[in-house]
Design an enzyme around this catalytic site. Structure first.
Site, short mmCIF file in Angstrom:
data_model
loop_
_atom_site.label_atom_id
_atom_site.label_comp_id
_atom_site.label_asym_id
_atom_site.label_seq_id
_atom_site.Cartn_x
_atom_site.Cartn_y
_atom_site.Cartn_z
N GLU A 1 -1.01 -9.84 -0.59
CA GLU A 1 -0.10 -9.97 0.27
C GLU A 1 0.83 -10.81 0.25
OE1 GLU A 1 -0.81 -7.98 4.14
OE2 GLU A 1 -1.87 -6.24 2.98
N GLU B 1 -6.46 -1.96 -0.10
CA GLU B 1 -6.47 -1.39 1.53
C GLU B 1 -5.98 -0.54 1.61
OE1 GLU B 1 -5.77 -5.23 3.80
OE2 GLU B 1 -6.49 -6.76 2.57
#
Lengths: 503, 503, 503, 503
Positions: B157, B274
């Site tokens: 991220e 994810e």
């Protein structure tokens, strides 16, 4: 609504004091030991009793010639392996002295597929030495303190011609006398008893009592068996039998104490060293939910009548009628081969979750409490032996004292014709005789009790239970008082993050 | 009655290709490994991905002084212990390169309770050496054939300031370039990819694709994440969040492929490294039956859109927000600490019992068949995110082709608000934060799906199913064609030995 | 030839009363638990003591805001997991209260790589509540009868600035007072003590005794530590240190009892809650055969001086100086990661095979007998700390009373520079830092003691032993009286079937 | 100094292709399975062969009456349990078709204590059905791909009257023909063979070959047995026998290939489906170090002569002469009951650590290398059968090519009269027949090979080995090239922290 307040007292351990097993050397098998391990984990019997300790398959009595004479070596290769395994599994022997080693037998009459010799010894001296050497070896290996807790029973069902040549009671008396003395020669504190008779032979016990008392023989307990089935109606690899009502089992349990009352053996411990509905290892009734419901009142009440009653047997690993040809075949076992649980297994597992203190008992229920305040209810539907359709919807209503809590947590576990019933699943699967691994998994899953839970309100310290039972259901209800620890800021209605307005 | 005949094709493995985990060294824990062992036995994921391989807690980057100069020892004491354990458990790493070892960091910004450093390296050369040494060690220990199957993802991220200092995309591009080259220097056949972005940042991916293509960098797959929760409404030790409908997850899955279409990275594998509803490890929605029903259509359909989508995470052994203060605390896990199964666990376990061939799919069901002819139906009740009451009694009616058999065996397993729902039982128990052993047993029992079975008639090679679903129920129906092996002499009505007349 | 007849008395359990461990949450790890399981099987310690129960990594002290005020939740998620595991493994906590949770600390001074805060509490009330809540939880979960057997020690080495801010003894006295009262508020029968000081600070204990006595504070035992190493000579990832002779350890053990004699704390149990040669977890001396020989006389005699002396620590799973970079790295452990046994492990395992009754003791041996008549000799070669070459061929000659048997069976187990020495094998293997599975197997095999056996003649009820010891050898000799059961017909010379003439 | 450079080729797997076992249902026992699990872990046989699959104890052939006619149920309750266990343990059946179920036998002649019936079938049709049903069941349960790898052998030693009534070769030919056709009816790709004859009956094989060829019968392999013992000299519970030199075993192995050369069966695989020194399960020679040294050259060379040679048998759990009366009793087993390893066990375990490539072979050694560069030497002392005293100090000197390393790590493992010899320890213990747990531990420890290790210099890419062998020693030397990873700052001489001057 029944308010169970009258009954009291402690729940006796008689129901788990002992369990039956197939012949001695079967205990060497892995499936047997896997089953016993499971049973000990979830039920926890104290003792285990079976035939064949002295038969050829255990290899204890080994005659040989040396220097022109006959000798006997007493060998404990398998005895030690089996008893080591028992003790590791947390279970102790209930020793049965029998049957006759072929090298010591006076005849060649045998019983069972595995041919246990049932004739008297050809030499009473050699029999005495065999008993003495065996018991002495056990004491030497396991210690007197340990072996002193193992009851030692002389022979099995000597009142039947199949189990004792000619059912000769005088010969049995001699066997008892010689054996009891041999045991006590090792140590006077060891427990010896008999006569391990089958049902329907009360006069045998009376004569035995007279004989023992008359000759002042040592005796530490009295034993007999109990069964309720009628004659076998044979089909290939199976039988059908009628059954007497379960209350007849309790009547059989009660007999010895009543019979001995007032006599010289009054007050001796009484062990029912075998009991079941049918005495046949190929009667499918053993596999059914009916069977659990049938025996539930017996387990709940038997401890009032005797010191133990031993379910015959814990596992289908059993070969009296030959080697079973199918996973379900009507065996005695609480478990089939490969550890599929039968409904009667769960009846025992439910009993193992009961508390020590009896709060109530009735014809269809037993209520107990344990030291932590958990209340446990065992309830069962009627099991009719006359062929009437099974009742669907028998109800048991109880008001249970639970104490100060605001609510109670109820966990209910059930087996019945539909639930926790692997035999039903097996029939639906088409009765595969040797199920594949995936089918075994299905059967094991189907064998688990149905479980449900809920929170119940407590009012005036009591919980009202209104149990509806399926056909042949046996159910265990566990009630635990609840302390609510929900923090003040928590509200389940806000789970999805929605505001006051949406609630 | 829907006749599922149109759908076809094989059920993709994307749903089980990968699962998420807490930071690297948590894998050293026994509870973690016990949970993973259970999951591998009943679900069987292929890969596992988490943060922290290069953070201080794994101990890889160890600088020291010697002879007046700075050196770095690369140490794999824990790396080897963890990966040895993974491979023993039948699962492989999905490697994530990150975060920054404190001895190599250019700043001191950290993320999470466990303080993962999220700043760029102070030396790009030393980072390259770290990556190369780590990958080379893996290849040396586990073999190139093995490591070639482990995707290697650069960072996590980087589009968020919390995870990459200033969310500096140029700095990430440099990190990717240096890392990808370092990986490929070990062996050109190893798989490297990125950029592992969080939802809501599609332009990041576009720029990344341009950068990679513009400099002809190695890239073997593209990755992103998917979540559907709104902002956190905090309470002590927890949050509430609104959720978008589950279909939004599928939309997020679909984005990368669509975005890359026509560009230089078209056709690359896409991994959702994810996904979950809420991105918070303290949102109790993760513990609910609602959650399983909510995700069921995602698991059933996600494989049509991406090469993998990795549930974040398999276990509540997870410490991003500190150490959980209660057994149920809204953790991501399929399992709580101590292996209590949540409803979403069962959704995965049900998926693991589906067959390879798709027979039908719909908005509330998926039907498959395996090589043995077993037909499996996954069906689910609606999971509404708007606060409307859950539907009790949603029905799914299907006509299933089963083949030649006379009957079929149905085994049904269900979780719902009432069944297979340990969270519900825990609430009824008063929400104990650290349950006692007996309470843990109760919770584990309550967590098992409700199971039932029956025989079903087959007509014209089909079975009619009419499934009624409880509130938020997810159900698995397994249908097996039956061969009846009942011998001709057998009649269950004679079980109690009663004659013709009484039947 | 020494005839060991003078010594007598029972061998105290002080050597196994307690063992040290790395910080609390390391006990969650599988390698840690695997090591502890092995140690409990082969050694069997009673208690285990380590730091960090109240540090952040265990998660007990969790402050939060609610309704505008600060609150603290006491959470036992990990505490319960660890202590459950300990009890399952047959070992009990020796509780150490420390260090300071960061949410309760008055400063930010920390110790160790894992950053244990060593400042006084910012609120003495909140500390008291923390201690009370923790102890009360333990009593609630494990029962008072159990927890009553767990000594509770206040803090660790408060006489050192590294472990207690400014080594402020007055502040420690306040900590002790508040903590001791908090413990006793839970139950007066719980055991509390201190001050857990490091060596070389005898005056601290004197002042502590005066303080406790002066204020009539509860105190159930006194504790201190013992080490013999000089200052650290650093190299990367390791140190060298000189050692004082092992007798200095025994002198340190003896100090508290002597110091307290005649004062108000006279007669209190004395626990050496840590001891070792070096206090550094990166000194390779811990891995050597020298170390076992060095500590042998300490284990043999320490029980005469104190109630316990706790080896610091059982496993190399320990992170005070960071994460070890190599399988052998000089850690404190009896076992390395992955359960390679060090020579000192075997010293303990040998002690665990000693009998209860002491027959003889000397500067290089200890002789015991157990209830079955087995005689056990522990003997050791000298361990010189001055750099003199190790003696090869030290001899111990003993005449052992064995009783009536015609012969004795001798089983001898040894570790030395050459035998039972995985560290030596590891050096020969080129010191691989992260050994491959095959190398681990080799190291585990090399770590097993050399064993030999023979029959020995018994003359006049005695066996003559003449033991030659290798360099730094520690040896265990087990002598069992033999009953010969060879049957009369058996002759080993006929094994190959050859006739009389060839014998 | 011999330089082993000439020999080459790959080491055949013939030595581990198969191992023998006691009768079929003994495989249900836990001790049996525990032993097999240990053996598979440390040795790893491919197949297992024993008697009794079709005898009464396995329960396959179960005749019954129904509707006035005789029927046979083929039941696989135990067959499935046993073969499931085998496959779980990583070993496959080498199927032997025999002996005769009593319900199908034409006579009542039996062999062994357990009474295997050795008469021809009373109905050849029913025998064919039995074979076909059994093989078809195996294929159905385990799959054709699996069962195709299981050789199927017709009967056992039909050339002996004890094993086949009248040793009637014509009857055997008929049995073979019927059986082979029945097997091939299930699937033509299954492997069938015979005649499994005992030594000393070469003409039987010749006639059998003519018969098979003359009638164009299916045959996939040829089998025979090999033993070297003379007649039994009986003592109670044991025998003595003379032995021919081990080279006679190799001669027997060589016979079938030579005999079939030039004939119609030339080139068929040859399996020695049983071999050992003595054919008696009560000859203590099996328990000795002599036995390992005697068989070492046979294991090292047998693979040159046949496709397999199967040690008779892996475990003492074996009842052909009744139930063993003592832990050591001369059984065939590599392991005794309760898993005590005999020297011959270690010979096999040593073979399992050999590499794939043969570097050298000689009359007292075999040298191999594996894919990782590890060189392995198996060497053995002479085993003289004439009663001459065993040689103490036989030497084997070899120059071993090891490659570029600066040094090599040597790990040596040995068994001999003194080392790794539980039988010797048992004699010193006074030959306890049923050892107590502590004695079992001692025996298991005494049974482990003596191990030593050292670093060896490499010169010109070679290591010089000069092995001295104890009496009847078999030794395994494993040599691994070493990479030295000692860091530059490390010096073991500074372990005790002493300065430059003291080094």
């Amino acid at each position: 609504m029944r308010v169970p307040s009258e009954a009291s007292g402690r729940l006796s351990d008689a129901w788990r004091f002992c369990v039956g097993t197939g012949r001695f050397e079967l205990a060497l098998r892995r499936d047997y030991q896997d089953s016993l391990a499971l049973i000990q984990r979830e039920i926890g019997f104290r003792h285990i009793r079976g035939h064949g300790l002295l038969s050829d398959g255990a290899g204890v009595h080994q005659p040989y010639e040396y220097a022109g004479a006959r000798h006997v070596r007493h060998s404990f290769t398998y005895v030690d392996q089996v008893i080591d395994a028992y003790l590791e599994l947390g279970i102790r022997p209930f020793v049965e002295l029998g049957f006759m080693p072929s090298g010591l037998a006076s005849g060649d009459q045998t019983v069972f597929w595995w041919q246990g010799n049932v004739t008297p010894p050809s030499s009473w001296r050699e029999w005495a030495e065999l008993v003495r050497a065996t018991v002495a070896h056990l004491v030497d290996r396991y210690g007197l303190d340990e072996v002193r807790t193992w009851p030692i029973e002389v022979w099995n069902e000597p009142n039947l011609k199949d189990f004792w040549q000619d059912a000769d009671q005088d010969a049995y008396h001699r066997l008892y006398e010689v054996s009891a003395h041999a045991v006590k020669e090792v140590d006077a504190s060891l427990q010896v008893g008999g006569p391990a008779i089958s049902p329907g032979s009360d006069e045998f016990l009376a004569r035995f009592a007279d004989f023992v008392a008359g000759r002042s023989l040592p005796i530490d307990f009295v034993s007999r068996h109990a069964y309720t089935s009628g004659p076998a109606q044979h089909v290939p690899f199976g039988v059908h039998q009628t059954l007497a009502p379960a209350s007849k089992l309790l009547e059989q349990f009660a007999t010895p104490r009543r019979q001995l009352a007032g006599g010289p053996l009054e007050g001796l411990p009484v062990h029912i060293t075998e009991f079941n509905s049918s005495y046949r290892p190929d009667n499918p009734v053993h596999d059914t939910a009916f069977h659990a419901a049938y025996l539930a009142p017996v387990l709940a009440a038997g401890g009032e009548l005797v010191d133990s009653f031993s379910y015959w047997t814990f596992s289908d690993m059993f070969e009296e009628q030959g080697i079973p040809t199918s996973i379900f075949h009507g065996g005695f076992g609480l478990l089939t081969h490969r550890q599929i649980k039968k409904p009667t297994y769960h009846l025992y597992a439910f009993m193992a979750r009961m508390g020590e203190q009896i709060l109530a008992r009735g014809e269809d229920h037993l209520v107990t409490r344990d030291g932590d305040g958990r209340v446990t209810v065992l309830a069962w539907a009627p099991a009719d032996v006359t062929g009437a359709p099974a009742v669907d919807g028998h109800t048991v209503r109880l008001s249970i004292p639970i104490g100060e809590a605001a609510s109670a947590f109820e966990l209910r576990s059930s087996v019945s014709e539909e639930k926790g019933n692997a035999w039903a699943a097996w029939r639906e699967l088409g009765r595969p005789s040797s199920p594949r691994p995936r089918e075994l998994d299905v059967l094991r899953e189907a064998a688990e009790p149905a479980r449900s839970h809920r929170g119940l309100p407590v009012e005036d310290g009591r919980v009202d239970l209104d149990l509806r039972l399926d056909r042949h259901e046996v159910t265990l209800v566990e009630l635990t008082p609840v302390v609510d620890r929900t923090p003040p800021w928590w509200d389940d209605r806000r789970l999805l993050g929605l505001g006051e307005e949406s609630r």
